[in-house]
Design a protein around this motif. Sequence first.
Motif, short mmCIF file in Angstrom:
data_model
loop_
_atom_site.label_atom_id
_atom_site.label_comp_id
_atom_site.label_asym_id
_atom_site.label_seq_id
_atom_site.Cartn_x
_atom_site.Cartn_y
_atom_site.Cartn_z
N GLU A 79 -64.55 37.45 -43.00
CA GLU A 79 -63.44 38.40 -42.87
C GLU A 79 -63.95 39.67 -42.21
O GLU A 79 -64.97 40.21 -42.64
CB GLU A 79 -62.85 38.75 -44.24
N ARG A 81 -62.48 43.42 -41.17
CA ARG A 81 -61.35 44.35 -41.33
C ARG A 81 -61.60 45.57 -40.47
O ARG A 81 -62.73 46.08 -40.41
CB ARG A 81 -61.22 44.75 -42.79
N SER A 117 -54.90 36.10 -39.42
CA SER A 117 -54.97 37.54 -39.62
C SER A 117 -53.98 37.95 -40.69
O SER A 117 -53.02 37.23 -40.97
CB SER A 117 -54.66 38.27 -38.30
N GLU A 120 -52.98 44.88 -43.38
CA GLU A 120 -53.45 45.62 -44.56
C GLU A 120 -52.69 46.94 -44.62
O GLU A 120 -51.99 47.30 -43.67
CB GLU A 120 -54.96 45.89 -44.46
N THR A 125 -57.02 42.46 -41.34
CA THR A 125 -58.19 41.62 -41.56
C THR A 125 -58.00 40.36 -40.74
O THR A 125 -56.94 39.75 -40.76
CB THR A 125 -58.34 41.25 -43.04
N TRP A 127 -59.67 36.64 -40.40
CA TRP A 127 -60.50 35.75 -41.21
C TRP A 127 -60.68 34.41 -40.51
O TRP A 127 -59.86 34.01 -39.69
CB TRP A 127 -59.91 35.56 -42.61
#
Length: 151
Positions: A79, A81, A117, A120, A125, A127
């Motif tokens: 991940e 971010r 994705s 947030e 993030t 992943w």
Amino acid sequence: MAEVKTDSSRYPSHPVQVRSARHHAEQVLRDWGVGDSTTDAVVYVACELASNAVRHACTSQGREFGLTLRLLENIVRVEVRDPDPTLPADIAQEEDLEADGGRGLLIVDRLASSWGSAPEVLGKTIWADIPLEIAAAGADRTAPLCAEGTS
């Protein structure tokens, strides 16, 4: 179910920090006993996602990107971010071998069993799940998995 292991780290949003994230990920995976081919794939994906975070996320000096690795039963989840809320566009399935870049997510797509994705509160993030028993990706082990700050 096997024990879940997690490692999270943060880096200043600067191209040279992609190398730091790559080295950290490699060390964590070795400490967890993850095999070479899976480690290579995870490190490559982490490097691509970190490079994208630095290059495309429009993060200003002093901002950071985060890297989280999760060792799950059959996968390693990567991940990354960053503070930019823009989610990645759909990737083209055709490679443009003449392009200067833009193949990073295509490579992630080919190495990962799945990726995506998530928005947030601040940023997003990206992943990717890498199978623990991935076949060697054909990478030349004498070459670095990715150049610092490139994708």
